[in-house]
Design a protein around this motif. Structure first.
Motif, PDB file in Angstrom:
ATOM      1  N   LYS A  98      22.960 123.771 -11.924  1.00  0.00           N
ATOM      2  CA  LYS A  98      23.715 124.060 -13.156  1.00  0.00           C
ATOM      3  C   LYS A  98      25.202 124.214 -12.860  1.00  0.00           C
ATOM      4  O   LYS A  98      25.855 125.155 -13.313  1.00  0.00           O
ATOM      5  CB  LYS A  98      23.158 125.305 -13.847  1.00  0.00           C
ATOM      6  N   THR A  99      25.732 123.247 -12.087  1.00  0.00           N
ATOM      7  CA  THR A  99      27.124 123.292 -11.658  1.00  0.00           C
ATOM      8  C   THR A  99      27.881 122.078 -12.164  1.00  0.00           C
ATOM      9  O   THR A  99      27.450 120.931 -11.969  1.00  0.00           O
ATOM     10  CB  THR A  99      27.219 123.324 -10.125  1.00  0.00           C
ATOM     11  N   CYS A 100      29.020 122.325 -12.802  1.00  0.00           N
ATOM     12  CA  CYS A 100      29.951 121.264 -13.177  1.00  0.00           C
ATOM     13  C   CYS A 100      31.107 121.290 -12.191  1.00  0.00           C
ATOM     14  O   CYS A 100      31.829 122.292 -12.096  1.00  0.00           O
ATOM     15  CB  CYS A 100      30.477 121.465 -14.597  1.00  0.00           C
ATOM     16  N   CYS A 126      30.814 118.010 -19.356  1.00  0.00           N
ATOM     17  CA  CYS A 126      31.050 117.896 -17.911  1.00  0.00           C
ATOM     18  C   CYS A 126      31.031 116.441 -17.469  1.00  0.00           C
ATOM     19  O   CYS A 126      31.821 116.029 -16.617  1.00  0.00           O
ATOM     20  CB  CYS A 126      30.010 118.693 -17.130  1.00  0.00           C
ATOM     21  N   ILE A 127      30.160 115.646 -18.052  1.00  0.00           N
ATOM     22  CA  ILE A 127      30.000 114.264 -17.608  1.00  0.00           C
ATOM     23  C   ILE A 127      31.288 113.461 -17.779  1.00  0.00           C
ATOM     24  O   ILE A 127      31.517 112.464 -17.090  1.00  0.00           O
ATOM     25  CB  ILE A 127      28.826 113.600 -18.357  1.00  0.00           C
ATOM     26  N   SER A 128      32.180 113.909 -18.682  1.00  0.00           N
ATOM     27  CA  SER A 128      33.430 113.175 -18.910  1.00  0.00           C
ATOM     28  C   SER A 128      34.585 113.683 -18.054  1.00  0.00           C
ATOM     29  O   SER A 128      35.621 113.015 -17.963  1.00  0.00           O
ATOM     30  CB  SER A 128      33.831 113.258 -20.393  1.00  0.00           C
ATOM     31  N   ILE A 129      34.417 114.842 -17.430  1.00  0.00           N
ATOM     32  CA  ILE A 129      35.514 115.410 -16.640  1.00  0.00           C
ATOM     33  C   ILE A 129      35.117 115.731 -15.204  1.00  0.00           C
ATOM     34  O   ILE A 129      35.962 116.121 -14.394  1.00  0.00           O
ATOM     35  CB  ILE A 129      36.070 116.694 -17.302  1.00  0.00           C
ATOM     36  N   GLY A 130      33.826 115.576 -14.901  1.00  0.00           N
ATOM     37  CA  GLY A 130      33.374 115.936 -13.560  1.00  0.00           C
ATOM     38  C   GLY A 130      31.991 115.394 -13.293  1.00  0.00           C
ATOM     39  O   GLY A 130      31.523 114.444 -13.928  1.00  0.00           O
ATOM     40  N   THR A 131      31.330 116.007 -12.326  1.00  0.00           N
ATOM     41  CA  THR A 131      29.953 115.658 -12.013  1.00  0.00           C
ATOM     42  C   THR A 131      29.062 116.857 -12.314  1.00  0.00           C
ATOM     43  O   THR A 131      29.438 117.995 -12.051  1.00  0.00           O
ATOM     44  CB  THR A 131      29.801 115.252 -10.531  1.00  0.00           C
ATOM     45  N   TRP A 132      27.884 116.578 -12.848  1.00  0.00           N
ATOM     46  CA  TRP A 132      26.967 117.628 -13.285  1.00  0.00           C
ATOM     47  C   TRP A 132      25.743 117.636 -12.396  1.00  0.00           C
ATOM     48  O   TRP A 132      25.062 116.624 -12.239  1.00  0.00           O
ATOM     49  CB  TRP A 132      26.570 117.396 -14.736  1.00  0.00           C
ATOM     50  N   ASN A 133      25.487 118.788 -11.771  1.00  0.00           N
ATOM     51  CA  ASN A 133      24.284 118.982 -10.972  1.00  0.00           C
ATOM     52  C   ASN A 133      23.325 119.819 -11.799  1.00  0.00           C
ATOM     53  O   ASN A 133      23.525 121.032 -11.954  1.00  0.00           O
ATOM     54  CB  ASN A 133      24.621 119.676  -9.651  1.00  0.00           C
TER      55      ASN A 133
END
Length: 283
Positions: A46-48, A35-42
């Motif tokens: 537990k949400t990408c 997720c860290i390479s394509i979005g933001t991780w909460n």
């Protein structure tokens, strides 16, 4: 020749292995996997949340995760799915556009997941495939358009809920449920209703709405099931009411200006900060 190619593709998609299908993996760890390479991780929810379009398959690798497309597109190759769940539960897939892939979303041996708010279009075979043994999944507020099959449910995938979706221009079938898959429903009682089917939305297609309640007066029938409350227009299901909850007054504890009073029999009664138990109820 075209039928032979499609048959080979059907067989390939249904016999895919249970591992190494994806290019990006969403995991329940500090970075959300890829997720860290394509979005933001909460990590707390537990949400990408995607921040870019993806031209690869995304696989959800843990339970109780959310993939929020944030309006972005996923386009995988013609031999795999855009989104893949294998033996997962409690996963939410939302706000994606999935297109130009072999399958849109493949839910395999996965239960109690939510597919909502997605646009799945121009898929070679299945917009959404529930196969095999995928039970109690909820599919709502999606649009399945111009795929070969909109939703395809087979091989003992039972008790799924498919309502408040748009089915538009799916060429082979808007929805197909195999005989060995039982208990799935495609409508709830009004005002929730069923789905919108573009091949059943006007009188010349069999849909009349004499009382103007937004539902066709007759059921939409598909291979082994029916939608008793098909909508006459897309996206016309009611939004859930906002629950009555809380005061719209902003309190800033510790500041004198934030005190709130009401007029009482003996003058002003201070509600905030509360000084008696009934103040909490009044608030």
């Amino acid at each position: 020749m075209k039928k032979v190619v499609l048959f080979v593709l059907f067989f390939t998609l249904l016999s895919l292995p249970n591992f190494a299908l994806a290019d990006k993996y969403i995991r329940d760890n500090l970075t959300g996997g890829d997720c860290i390479s394509i979005g933001t991780w909460n990590i707390s929810s537990k949400t990408c949340t995607l921040k870019t379009d993806i031209n690869e398959t995304i696989q959800i690798n843990n339970d109780n995760l959310t993939l929020d497309g944030n309006g972005h597109s996923v386009m995988a190759s013609y031999s795999v799915a855009g989104i893949y769940l294998y033996r997962r539960m409690g996963v939410t897939i939302k706000n994606l556009r999935i297109r130009n892939s072999g399958m849109g979303i493949h839910v395999r041996e996965s239960n109690n997941n939510i597919i909502t708010g997605n646009n799945v279009d121009s898929i070679i075979v299945y917009g959404l495939l529930l196969y095999p043994y995928s039970n109690n999944n909820t599919v709502t507020k999606n649009t399945f358009s111009y795929n070969r099959y909109g939703v395809y449910i087979i091989d003992h995938s039972n008790d799924n809920k498919i309502y408040n979706n748009n089915f538009i221009g799916n060429t082979k079938a808007q929805i197909y449920i195999a005989y060995q898959s039982t208990g799935s429903i495609t409508y709830l009682d009004p005002p929730v209703g069923g789905n919108y089917w573009d091949n059943f939305d006007t009188p010349n297609k069999g849909c009349n709405d004499i009382n103007n309640d937004g539902f066709c007066d007759t059921s939409y029938i598909f291979n082994i099931g029916r939608d008793n409350y098909p909508f006459t227009k897309p996206d016309s299901w009611p939004e859930p009411p906002t629950p009555e909850c809380c005061s719209n007054v902003l309190f800033l504890p510790g500041l004198e200006a934030s005190r709130l009073y009401k007029q009482g029999m003996l003058g002003e009664d201070r509600l905030w900060e509360p000084n008696i138990n009934s103040d909490v109820v009044d608030l």
